[in-house]
Each structure stands twice: as C-alpha cells, then as structure tokens.
Write a protein that holds these residues in place. Structure first.
Motif, PDB file in Angstrom:
ATOM      1  N   LYS A   1       0.834  -1.206   0.000  1.00  0.00           N
ATOM      2  CA  LYS A   1       0.000   0.000   0.000  1.00  0.00           C
ATOM      3  C   LYS A   1       0.865   1.251   0.000  1.00  0.00           C
ATOM      4  N   PHE A   2       1.970   1.211   0.749  1.00  0.00           N
ATOM      5  CA  PHE A   2       2.878   2.353   0.761  1.00  0.00           C
ATOM      6  C   PHE A   2       3.507   2.570  -0.615  1.00  0.00           C
TER       7      PHE A   2
ATOM      8  N   GLN B   1       3.930   6.206  -6.553  1.00  0.00           N
ATOM      9  CA  GLN B   1       3.775   5.796  -7.950  1.00  0.00           C
ATOM     10  C   GLN B   1       4.583   6.668  -8.905  1.00  0.00           C
ATOM     11  N   SER B   2       4.477   7.990  -8.748  1.00  0.00           N
ATOM     12  CA  SER B   2       5.208   8.874  -9.669  1.00  0.00           C
ATOM     13  C   SER B   2       6.712   8.702  -9.500  1.00  0.00           C
TER      14      SER B   2
ATOM     15  N   LEU C   1      11.903   6.118 -11.336  1.00  0.00           N
ATOM     16  CA  LEU C   1      12.954   5.153 -11.002  1.00  0.00           C
ATOM     17  C   LEU C   1      13.064   4.082 -12.076  1.00  0.00           C
ATOM     18  N   PHE C   2      11.913   3.567 -12.533  1.00  0.00           N
ATOM     19  CA  PHE C   2      11.951   2.539 -13.572  1.00  0.00           C
ATOM     20  C   PHE C   2      12.554   3.097 -14.863  1.00  0.00           C
TER      21      PHE C   2
ATOM     22  N   GLY D   1       8.638   0.784 -22.491  1.00  0.00           N
ATOM     23  CA  GLY D   1       7.704  -0.010 -21.686  1.00  0.00           C
ATOM     24  C   GLY D   1       6.911   0.861 -20.749  1.00  0.00           C
ATOM     25  N   GLU D   2       5.734   0.367 -20.394  1.00  0.00           N
ATOM     26  CA  GLU D   2       4.849   1.082 -19.483  1.00  0.00           C
ATOM     27  C   GLU D   2       5.332   0.896 -18.051  1.00  0.00           C
ATOM     28  N   THR D   3       5.623   2.001 -17.373  1.00  0.00           N
ATOM     29  CA  THR D   3       6.082   1.909 -15.995  1.00  0.00           C
ATOM     30  C   THR D   3       4.978   1.416 -15.076  1.00  0.00           C
TER      31      THR D   3
END
Length: 702
Positions: A418-419, A424-425, A430-431, A438-440
């Motif tokens: 959950k954390f 997400q952003s 980072l990815f 590719g879709e992060t």
C-alpha cells in the motif's frame, strides 16, 4: 579693270600699316624683356644678400618650437611625478581610511607605470618604473589583506532559524517541535533578515548588499594585478568554512557506511528524514545565496566566478552527499526501501536547481557526484525490490499464530505494498532510470503481483505448521481475505484489476468451505439418522411406534450419539472460541454458514430421536368437544403431547377424529437425562456466537 586696281592698292596700304604696327610691338616687347632681365639680375643679387637673414630666422623659429615641446613634455612628466607622489601618499596610508581613494590611487599608479614604460628615453625612467612597480606590489598586497578582512568580517555561519525563515510555511519546523523538520507550520513575519520571497523560498542575504560592490572592486584590482590564485584562495578558505559551519549548525553530519551500519533503525530513519530537508535547504537556500554572492563579487570574470563557487561549496556538498552515499551503499533491507525512495525523490526534485546553481565547467565534478548519488539510490531501491520479493517468499520466521488470525508477515507485506502506491510517480521515474521503453505502470503491477504471489507461497508453507486441518484453512482464509480486502480498499485494485480480486475472493470461499468440511463433518455424523433404524442394536431395547419417530432405534445407541455430540461440540467450542477471525463481516458469515448446517441437523435429530411416542385415539362428535380435549391434554402432558385431527366431515361423517400422540423421552431411563441432551438448538446458536473471538483459555464463557 580700274575697280580691280583700286582694290589692290587698298590692301597694300593695309598690309603696310600692319607691318609697321608689328614692328612697333616687337620693339616694345624687346624693351620689356630687357627691363625684366635687369629685375631678375637685381633680385638674384637681393636674394643672395637676404639668404643669411632667412637662415637665422628659421633657426630661431625651430628653436622656439623645440623649447615649447620640451616645456610641454616636462610639464607632462612633472604632472606624472606629482600624481605618482599623491598616489604614493594614499597607498602608504592604506585602504582603511578611504577605500575608494585607495583604489583610485592604484589606478593612477598603473597609469604612471604605463606612461614611463612608453617613455624610457628619460634618464631616470628606469628608476621611476622600479619605484612605481614596487609601490604597486605593496598596494596590491594591502588590497589582498583588505579583501580578506572585509570578506571575513561579513562572513558568519548562518543560524538555522534564518535558514528556516527562508522556507515556505509548509516546510518550516513547528513551534511545538523546533527540532523536527517535518511539514509543521511556524508563523513568522513575512520579511526578516533581508530575505525576499521567490517561488515560496525566500532569498537568503549572506553578505550585506552595500559591501558587495566594494568586494567586487577589490577583486577587480587583484585580477588586474594577476593575483587570481590569491583571490581564489582567500575566497575559498573564508567562504568554504562558513558553508561547512552553517550546515553543521543545521545538523548535517559527515557519516560513513560503517557509521550508518551501527545505527539503530529508528535513529537512522530520523536522520534520513532530516537529511532530506537538509538537502532542500542547502540547495534551494544556502547554495543559491552563495551563488548570488559570487555572481556579484566576480562579475565580469566568469571562469574565476565558477571556480570560486565550486571550490567554496565542494566541501559542503561532499558532507551532504556522504550520508546519502553511505545509505545507498549500506546493507540493503526491506524497511529501507521507502526512505531510499524519499531520498531518490528529493534528488530528482533538486535536479534542475543543481544544474542551474552548479553550472559551468568548474562545477562538473559536483554535478556528476550529485547525479551519481541519484543513480545509486535508484539502483539500490530497485535491488531492494528484488530482495523484498525474495525475503517474503523465503521468510522462515517461527512466529506462531496459534489462533489462525492474520499473520504479521501478511499485514507487513500488505502495508508495504500500500505504501508503494504512495510513490507511484517516483517509481515511474525510477523505472525509467533503467528502462528505455515499456509502461512503468505495468512494471509496478508486475512487481506487486509477484510480491503477492510470494506472500501466498509463504503462507501456504506456514499453514502446514498447524496439526488441525480446519485451522489450516481458517488461517489461509483469514490471510487471503485480508489481502483481498486491503487491495479492494486501495489504489492497488486499479493496478491489479477486478479479475485478481474476484479470483482471490473465490480462494477465500474455498478455504471457508474446507474449514467447514474439516471442522464439522465429524460432529454432523453424530446427528445422522444412518445406523439408528435397526430393530435391535447391541442388546439395547428398541422402540417402535407410529408417527415416523425413531422406528427401531436403540436407546443405548442414541444415548451414545448424544454423548458423543456433546463431547465433540464442547471440544470444538473450547478450541474454536480461542481461534480468531478478525474481520467482523467474515466472522459473522462463517458462524452463519456453520449454524445453517448444524442447527437444522440438531433440531431434526432431537425431534426424531429425543422422544418415544405413545398413542391415544379419541372420537369426538362435535368440534367444540374436540377443542376441549386438545386443551386438556396439552395442559396435562405439555410438550410431550401431540395430536392429529383429520376432519372426516369431508368424507360425509358427522364427526371428527382426534388422534392424540403422547411422547415419552427416549433417553429417560437414566437417572440424569440432561447429561445426554444438554443443549437446546438455542443453546448451540448462542455458543456458536462465541466462536472465533480469540478468547484465552481461562476466559469465562459468555
């Protein structure tokens, strides 16, 4: 003919006259030439006589011109000597009394040196130049001292309160906890200590604006004297220590990987939180303020400007980055992931400011070190992802969950996931550090699903620790239900999808069904009618009768069934009231599912085998008399009285038949029949309400 002759005579006369005129003209010309010739002769004599006078006059004129030039040159030289003496006097007095006059004197001295360097024909020009250059060297030396003293006088470490006042309100420490740099609010005056508002952050005034032009002029003189290195050294030594001390006052420490490894997690976590704020304050307030100081002091000297700024901040930047680098290089652990993401996030946030503030070739090393730390933090965070997935799957903690409730690992992993969605952003950025395409979001979904699957694999292994298969399925039901409920109530649902939720809800139901089958199938066999319909079993007396009740059932066998049921139910009650289903809705649903199976079976068994029926037939002619007998027998026999009253009037008979069934307890032969039929259906329902409450063994029954 006569006319022609007369014409010829006329022409002849004219010609004669013209010839005479020409002769006179020639005579006059000769006379004039003779006269002019005599003039030329006379002029030649006169010129010869005047030449000495002309020579003397020209010589006198040249002499006067030379005298004028000499006087003017002497005047210029005397003026230079006079200006040099005045400049020398000012320089010898030093720059303290009047810095502007001192700087003017140095300019004048340079002008004198330039003059005498271009006029070395003077006898004493070399001596004058030597004296002027020596004086200039002394002047520049005093100028260095003045620059150093003036810079040091106004270079003081910045107190933390002044730095906090330059932060936006939301980032200032609260007045209740001034040491905590969280998002507390502290109400200060809008303008204090010369700070001006810019984009939420105020400008920090490190050196008073009135002093900066003087420092600029001093720096300019030193550069013109070729003393750039001395200037760089003075500025670096003075301002670098101020930057370092300002950060130390703020709370910045230079820590190694070994120092970090020795810290307790709570201490380290607090230091990481503070470091994030320190980075923001240093880059957006302190270093920006120092850059403005450099820009004004070294205006016009771009190369020197960048070099001075780079060297005076290098130590402070290294002090800040050392802690981040120690964290990035220290031993990885799952709890560090979120602080790593926080650290990575602040470095990404400051990326543009770092590029702007530390621009220029001289700052290349600083920029590379900060961006290198960003990369290392991202790399460590990504590796920690993999470590966490593996740690979840291989977690071998012996923490026993005796009551079958949600395992600490489950709640830990779910909270962890959950954390992740709060980042997400940050995770997308980072990815992108390592993935060019590719879709992060799909990467995050894949990682989340892998973590969930790793958790399920581990829970399957932990469930095998239970000896009771019912508790095994209760444990799995609780934990997977917790996973599903948590996903449904978080952003993870959008990422994992409804299909994942529905698939795992079915798994929860399957484990609930398996629990019921394993926990209650044995006791339900006690309430089965099978084996109780033979005419005689084991020598016990058999009871037969009409009305469909327990035909041929053995009293002893029925007593055994009731006894076994009581023992098993009490064991289940004692054991499963200690088990836990923490979710209220799931707990009530499971109790209801058990009650829907158990209570009808128990009621049916009691109804069929709890009593031995007898019969009486009454023939009543009228309906009123029938009602009287029904009332009478009900009062007499109570619950043991049943009756059937088919209405034969429908068949044309003028009377009704009252068929009375008087039942005797089938298990009444013992002295204490309550030991066989201990519970009513209502008792069982009440006791089922105590299941899954997680009671301790000695806790009194409700």
């Amino acid at each position: 003919m006569v006319v022609a002759v007369s014409g010829m005579d006329s022409l002849g006369e004219r010609a004669a006259k013209m010839k005479e005129a020409l002769q006179k003209s020639q005579t006059i010309t000769d006379s004039v030439v003779s006269i002019l010739g005599s003039f030329d002769s006379r002029l030649s004599v006169l010129e010869t006589a005047m030449r000495p006078t002309q020579i003397r006059t020209h010589a006198i004129r040249k002499a006067h011109e030379n005298i004028d030039k000499t006087l003017k040159a002497a005047e210029v030289i005397l003026t230079q000597f006079d200006a040099s003496r005045q400049a020398e006097a000012k320089i010898l007095r030093g720059p303290h009394e009047d810095l502007e006059s001192y700087l003017e004197a140095i300019d004048q001295l340079r002008s004198n040196i330039h003059f005498f360097s271009g006029n070395k024909g003077f006898k004493s020009s070399d001596a004058v130049l030597n004296n002027a250059n020596s004086l200039l060297a002394k002047a520049i030396s005093k100028l260095e001292d003045e620059f150093k003293q003036l810079l040091a006088s106004y270079s003081k470490p910045v107190e933390p309160d002044r730095l906090f006042e330059c932060l936006p309100e939301s980032l200032r420490p609260s007045s209740e906890s001034p040491g905590n740099l969280s998002s507390g609010r502290n109400h200060h005056h809008e303008h204090q200590n010369g700070a001006s508002e810019t984009g939420g952050f105020k400008h920090l005034t490190l050196i008073p604006p009135r002093i900066l032009p003087l420092l600029h002029d001093l720096a300019q003189q030193m550069v013109q004297a070729g003393n750039q290195q001395q200037l760089l050294r003075i500025y670096r030594d003075t301002r670098s220590s101020v930057m370092d001390e300002s950060l130390r006052k703020l709370g910045v420490e230079k820590l190694s990987k070994e120092d970090v490894q020795k810290m307790q997690w709570e201490v380290l976590e607090a230091k990481i939180g503070n470091w994030i704020h320190f980075m923001r304050i240093a880059v957006k307030v302190l270093f920006v303020g120092e850059r403005r100081v450099c820009d004004q002091i070294f205006e016009g000297f771009d190369t020197l400007l960048d070099q001075c700024f780079a060297e005076c901040t290098a130590s402070s930047v290294a002090m800040l980055l050392s802690f981040g680098d120690a964290i990035a290089r220290s031993k990885r652990s799952p709890e560090k992931l979120f602080v790593l993401l926080d650290m990575y996030e602040i470095m990404r946030e400051l990326h543009l400011e770092i590029e702007a503030v530390f621009g220029g070739k001289a700052c290349n090393e600083i920029r590379e070190s900060t961006f290198g730390l960003t990369k290392r933090l991202a790399q460590t965070a990504q590796e920690t992802f993999g470590d966490f997935e593996e740690a979840v799957e291989k977690d071998a903690t012996k923490t026993a969950v005796l009551d079958g409730t949600v395992h600490p690992l489950t709640s830990y992993v779910i909270n962890y996931v959950k954390f992740l969605f709060d980042y997400q952003s940050t995770l997308k950025q980072l990815f992108q550090e390592f993935e060019s395409s590719g879709e992060t979001s799909s990467q995050l979904a894949t990682i989340t699903m892998r973590i969930m699957q790793a958790l399920q694999t581990n829970l399957d292994g932990k469930s095998k620790q239970y000896r009771d298969p019912a508790l095994t399925h209760l444990f799995l039901m609780n934990n997977i239900h917790y996973m599903v409920r948590s996903v449904r109530r978080s952003e993870a649902k959008d990422l994992l999808g409804d299909d994942w939720v529905q698939r795992h809800r079915r798994v929860v139901q399957q484990h609930a069904n398996q629990y019921k089958r394993n926990a209650w199938s044995k006791i339900l066999q006690c309430l089965s009618h099978e084996g109780l319909t033979s005419s005689s079993v084991g020598g016990g007396s058999a009871v037969s009768g009409e009305g469909g009740s327990g035909s041929g059932a053995s009293r002893g066998l029925i007593k055994d069934r009731f006894k076994t049921f009581n023992i098993q139910f009490e064991e289940l009650h004692q054991k499963q009231s200690q088990w836990t289903v923490p979710d209220t809705e799931l707990r009530e649903s499971l109790r209801l599912a058990v009650a829907e199976v158990l209570l009808p079976a128990y009621r049916s068994f009691i109804k069929r085998f709890g009593f031995s029926p007898g019969h009486a037939h009454l023939w009543v002619m009228r309906g009123q008399e029938m009602l009287f007998f029904v009332s009478f027998f009900s009062h007499l026999f109570g619950s043991s009285f049943q009756f059937l009253a088919p209405n034969y009037l429908d068949y044309g008979f003028p009377f009704s038949i009252l068929n009375v069934i008087i039942s005797r307890p089938l298990v009444e032969s013992g002295k204490n029949p309550q030991k066989f039929i201990r519970y009513t259906a209502e008792d069982l329902e009440r006791m089922l309400g105590e299941f899954f409450e997680g009671k301790t063994l000695n806790e009194p029954r409700r």
